[in-house]
Design an enzyme around this catalytic site. Sequence first.
Site, short mmCIF file in Angstrom:
data_model
loop_
_atom_site.label_atom_id
_atom_site.label_comp_id
_atom_site.label_asym_id
_atom_site.label_seq_id
_atom_site.Cartn_x
_atom_site.Cartn_y
_atom_site.Cartn_z
N SER A 121 0.81 -1.21 0.00
CA SER A 121 0.00 0.00 0.00
C SER A 121 0.85 1.27 0.00
CB SER A 121 -0.97 -0.03 1.18
OG SER A 121 -1.88 1.03 1.12
N HIS A 122 0.74 2.05 1.06
CA HIS A 122 1.41 3.35 1.15
C HIS A 122 2.79 3.25 1.78
CE1 HIS A 122 -0.79 2.36 4.75
NE2 HIS A 122 -0.09 3.22 5.44
N ASP A 292 -2.06 6.66 -3.44
CA ASP A 292 -0.99 5.88 -2.82
C ASP A 292 -0.46 4.81 -3.78
OD1 ASP A 292 -3.14 4.11 -2.74
OD2 ASP A 292 -2.60 3.30 -0.78
N ASP A 296 -5.65 2.70 -3.77
CA ASP A 296 -6.92 2.68 -3.05
C ASP A 296 -7.12 3.90 -2.14
OD1 ASP A 296 -5.07 1.94 -1.13
OD2 ASP A 296 -6.14 0.15 -0.46
N LYS A 394 -11.60 0.12 -1.02
CA LYS A 394 -11.59 1.57 -1.17
C LYS A 394 -10.97 1.91 -2.51
CE LYS A 394 -7.64 1.76 2.06
NZ LYS A 394 -7.89 0.62 2.94
#
Length: 567
Positions: A121-122, A292, A296, A394
């Site tokens: 992810s981030h 990101d 999402d 998301k």
Amino acid sequence: MDDSPLQVRTLPTAPYPDQRPGTSGLRKKVFVFQSKRNYLQNFVQSIYSSIDLLDRQGSTMVVGGDGRYFNQTAIEVIVQMAAANGVGRLVIGHHGIMSTPAVSCVIRKYKAIGGIVLTASHNPGGREGDFGIKFNTANGGPAQDAVTNRIFQISRTIEEYAICPELRVDLATLSKQTFDLENKFKPFTVEIVDSVESYANMLRNIFDFAALKELLSGENHIKIQLDAMHGVMGPYVKRILCEELGSPANSAINCVPLQDFGGQHPDPNLTHAADLVETMRGGQYDFGAAFDGDGDRNMILGKHGFFVNPSDSVAVIAANVFSIPYFQHTGVRGYARSMPTSAALDNVARATKIELYETPTGWKFFGNLMDAGKLSLCGEESFGTGSADHIREKDGLWAVLAWLSILATRKQSVEDIIKDHWQTFGRNFFTKYDYEEVDLDAAIQMMEDLELMILEKAFMGQRFAVGEKLYQVERADNFEYTDPVDGRICRNQGLRIIFTDGSRIIYRLSGTGIMGATVRVYIDSYEKDPDKIFRDPQVMLAPLVTIALKVSQLHERTGRSGPSVIT
């Protein structure tokens, strides 16, 4: 050329004790996957073994990642093991790249039994960065606890894994590739697909692309700046916003996915997307957004760098939900937010008499409500927004198109829309303090001691005076959630101190970090006085921050002098 069937091998291995998936799958430093023998193979086999054999045989699964370092190496192993474990077809993004929202979309489109998402992810990428692997189920959303617990239990006792080591797949060519395997009646198929087109087609059925094109490239078009942060969203932004909706090519920046995200932290917040914030402050652009690593999450900015708090973002979308054609046809079933997210969405739900659900952190809880037809829009304070019906993750680009739809309908600036919202519904001042890479034992002990203290009877009714402000404790608890769909009870989801004026202080240990622990402190305070709603959030929340630090002794207990990130 040897056309003989490829050999399927079963190889011995030994379990690892640390492969429990967190809220977003298994995340570790890259060197863990590279240096520990069969570490990746063990977890992938545990995923396949968690699926009943009859469901797995001949099934379709989806694979995609955010393009970070180790992505293609992992995909090669996943493909080889899918073939050996009886999966009939894999659908993989071109070059192995597919955003997390697109993975969910493609799972649902192909009616796959699930998908494997390769992302942290981030979190940072590159050789020294992080890598993650997550399993999404047939609804397109993150696996529920029962599934991840089963995966973890298998990983603790695994003794062997199945693999087809000679199988090689070409990720660079859009194609359908078939492979004959020994002792298999049907060939194994790999489809390399254009995931951008599948995802774009879904969005065309939700938004008014003609109106968006007029907004972005018509006679009175607005100027936008979108930062993909060298993550997976670059190709999606270029294709959909620039090529199809007509925004100039230079309105999208950092759109080439890089294994190390250009050496940056692909986290769309004021700290890590500072370059975009600075650009927006110049006043040249009317609307800005950042995404990101896996696409999402999103951050929304207005002209002159006006920051839209994620909690406000989902509330504003809810208040203007019929700017999106999809909801004009379906209506609105319900709203939901994660517990730490500010109660801004609650104010809209209350005014519009629409059901509001407060869930633990983790998109899987929203997914259950979506599958039951109880939910149309949801969001969380960590820059995540999404809608029911289309996918079960998301979705950063969905949120951006939702905002652009609102701009097209209302013909106001981002700042004016937000300020009108506050004047109508009141304002929830909100901030989050992240303390990253804290010593795990110290963090756990602090949380345990804090829980004991706030649950004592003497704590109820206690008053805290800071300057001219006086706060009285109405109740305190460790948040517990009973799922209205299946009755599951989720305990220990975060410590809450709730005051008589509705203000809240929340403490959580995050499940998405790699090293040590991340302690998160959330402050939420509602204000409806028109003379106060435009004041600086950090000033308005300073008394509650002081109380939060005093009650928890967080700095003293963790050895930190301040947070790593404030949002």
